[in-house]
Every structure is written in C-alpha cells, then in structure tokens.
Design an enzyme around this catalytic site. Structure first.
Site, PDB file in Angstrom:
ATOM      1  N   ILE A 101     -21.922   4.796  19.684  1.00 34.26           N
ATOM      2  CA  ILE A 101     -20.776   4.660  18.789  1.00 34.26           C
ATOM      3  C   ILE A 101     -20.770   5.770  17.744  1.00 34.26           C
ATOM      4  O   ILE A 101     -19.718   6.306  17.398  1.00 34.26           O
ATOM      5  CB  ILE A 101     -20.785   3.268  18.118  1.00 34.26           C
ATOM      6  N   ASP A 135     -35.231  10.666   9.246  1.00 31.89           N
ATOM      7  CA  ASP A 135     -35.482   9.233   9.354  1.00 31.89           C
ATOM      8  C   ASP A 135     -34.779   8.519   8.205  1.00 31.89           C
ATOM      9  O   ASP A 135     -35.240   8.549   7.057  1.00 31.89           O
ATOM     10  CB  ASP A 135     -36.991   8.966   9.305  1.00 31.89           C
ATOM     11  N   ASN A 185     -23.370   4.514  10.230  1.00 35.17           N
ATOM     12  CA  ASN A 185     -23.496   3.885  11.541  1.00 35.17           C
ATOM     13  C   ASN A 185     -24.938   3.732  12.008  1.00 35.17           C
ATOM     14  O   ASN A 185     -25.211   2.950  12.927  1.00 35.17           O
ATOM     15  CB  ASN A 185     -22.713   4.720  12.564  1.00 35.17           C
ATOM     16  N   TYR A 231     -32.565  -8.406  13.655  1.00 38.20           N
ATOM     17  CA  TYR A 231     -31.376  -7.577  13.860  1.00 38.20           C
ATOM     18  C   TYR A 231     -30.112  -8.311  13.425  1.00 38.20           C
ATOM     19  O   TYR A 231     -29.304  -7.782  12.654  1.00 38.20           O
ATOM     20  CB  TYR A 231     -31.259  -7.167  15.331  1.00 38.20           C
ATOM     21  N   LYS A 258     -27.401  -7.429  10.330  1.00 33.81           N
ATOM     22  CA  LYS A 258     -25.961  -7.219  10.478  1.00 33.81           C
ATOM     23  C   LYS A 258     -25.168  -8.227   9.642  1.00 33.81           C
ATOM     24  O   LYS A 258     -24.069  -7.915   9.165  1.00 33.81           O
ATOM     25  CB  LYS A 258     -25.574  -7.299  11.953  1.00 33.81           C
ATOM     26  N   THR A 277     -24.106   1.379  25.232  1.00 35.19           N
ATOM     27  CA  THR A 277     -24.901   2.444  24.634  1.00 35.19           C
ATOM     28  C   THR A 277     -26.354   2.243  25.052  1.00 35.19           C
ATOM     29  O   THR A 277     -26.669   1.355  25.855  1.00 35.19           O
ATOM     30  CB  THR A 277     -24.809   2.406  23.098  1.00 35.19           C
TER      31      THR A 277
END
Length: 261
Positions: free
Chosen positions: A17, A61, A86, A151, A155, A186
C-alpha cells in the site's frame, strides 16, 4: 527538490500500500521523500522518478525515535504538504508464544514511531495553517485480534488516534484522514508468519485500489475511508457484535493451522 511542487512524505513505501500511495502522489505531481526499513526503498525511488517528480529515499528504522529524527532531518526544513503515515508491522501467533522483541517492534513501529512522526510534522503544518495527514489504520482495529493481539490493538490505537486529532485540528487548516483497509494483497501475511492461517490464504484486495481510495479521501479532506464493501460490512458488524464473540471468530481466521488445504 523543486520548491515549486508540493512535497509529500510516504512511510513504508518500499512495497504494498505504501508504494501505491507514493505512486498516487507522484502521479498527482508531488515531490517525494519516501522511507522504509529495507534496501528496496531505493528501487521504489528509481521507479517513482520516472514519473517526472523528484524523489529522495531514506532507509531507516521508524520504530525508533532516532529513525524518525533522521527522516525528519531529510526534509531539510522544506514544508510538507502531505504526510502519508503508512509504515507498519504485523505479527501472527498467540501473544505468549511470540518473541517479545518482535511484539515490541509492532508497537514501536505502528504506534510510537507513527505518532512521533505525526507530532513533528503535524506541528509544522499547524504553524503554517495547511497540510494533509493520512494514517493507515485498519478494519482490524475494530476487532479483538486473537492470534494477532498486538497488531489489532495497535491498529485500534491508530483508528482512534486519527479521529481524535482530526477533531483537535478541525479549524487549523490541517486535515487528518484514516485509511482502514482489510486484508490486502501485499507481503504483510508472509512477514507476519501467517501463511498457514485462513486470513493468510483468502482472496485479498488490490493494494493499488486501496491506495487510490485513501489518497483521494486525503485530498478531499475526508475523515476516514474503508476499502471494499465487504470490509465496510465487517466494520459495521464489529460495532454491534460482543467483543468476546468477535475474538472467537477472529481465532478461526488467524490461528496457525487454520488454513484449509
């Protein structure tokens, strides 16, 4: 870089993306500063330069404060018209089975590095009274992510954070947009070690289409965009289904070995 053209920063732009967002920016005439933590960022920059815009690549990083500072210094004080935040990491498996250094890498990249970069660039934008910020959240942020716990939680933070600072900046001339994709084609699931899961093997959205929707929403100053009608339906369902049931359902998608051979 040309001082006459608009200037955008895109993080996580070596593939997926992020690269597609950078392509959208280049097509729209933005000079670019792109960043990722892998050498492929130079190859992405070479491709983007063929569009006639100036592109600088930084391999850095962004999970570290020092990395964000390095990226910020690479702007050379040029005003940033658009920040497309992103960069992100994923990680599968049960939380207690994960290497904690990798789990912390998810938190430091998705949350700490992202918010620090937005704080630095956002302050510059507010002082000028102009700018656009796009944050890549996820519909995963609406669901307790069993076997993706850190994760999904990261988000959830980004989704919430984007709406909060959008409200804070509503009269400043700075817009904040949250792009909330679902599973996208991806390298994410390979990097997250999730190729043996159901969600890792199902059909996925096209990253170019996802990026185009996000870019257009950012340029229009919209607050959020969910890519794909199935993802929109899932995001609405997540608001009414009990969290425990959502976590149980997520297990069926993300538990190792759940892929149907």
């Amino acid at each position: 870089m040309s001082a006459q053209r608009r200037f955008a920063i895109v993080t996580g732009a070596s593939s997926g993306i992020g690269l597609e967002l950078a392509r959208c920016c280049a097509k729209d005439g933005f000079d670019l500063l792109i960043a990722a933590d892998e050498a492929k960022i130079e190859r992405a920059a070479a491709e983007l330069r063929t569009g006639g815009v100036e592109v600088e690549a930084v391999q850095v990083d962004l999970s570290t404060m020092e990395g964000v500072d390095t990226l910020y210094a690479a702007t050379r004080a040029r005003p940033v018209d658009a920040l497309l935040a992103n960069a992100g990491r994923g990680l599968g498996h049960a939380f207690l089975d994960q290497d904690f250094a990798k789990a912390r890498g998810v938190i430091d990249t998705n949350i700490t590095g992202t918010t620090y970069l937005i704080h630095k660039i956002g302050n510059d934008m507010r002082r000028r009274g102009a700018g656009r910020i796009l944050i890549t959240g996820s519909i995963a942020g609406f669901v307790p992510g069993s076997f993706q716990a850190v994760y999904n939680a990261s988000k959830a933070f980004l989704n919430s954070f984007s709406f909060a600072i959008r409200e804070e900046l509503k009269d400043s001339g700075v817009s904040v947009t949250c792009l909330m994709p679902g599973a996208t084609a991806t390298d994410f699931f390979k990097r997250a070690d999730m190729l043996d899961t159901s969600v890792g093997t199902i059909g996925k959205d096209d990253p170019g289409r996802v990026a185009k929707l996000g870019f257009e929403a950012m340029m229009n100053g919209e607050g959020d965009v969910v890519s794909g009608w199935i993802n929109k339906l899932q995001s609405r369902v997540a608001h009414v289904v009990p969290a425990g049931l959502l976590a149980s359902q997520h297990r069926k998608w993300a538990e190792p070995g759940s892929a149907k051979g």
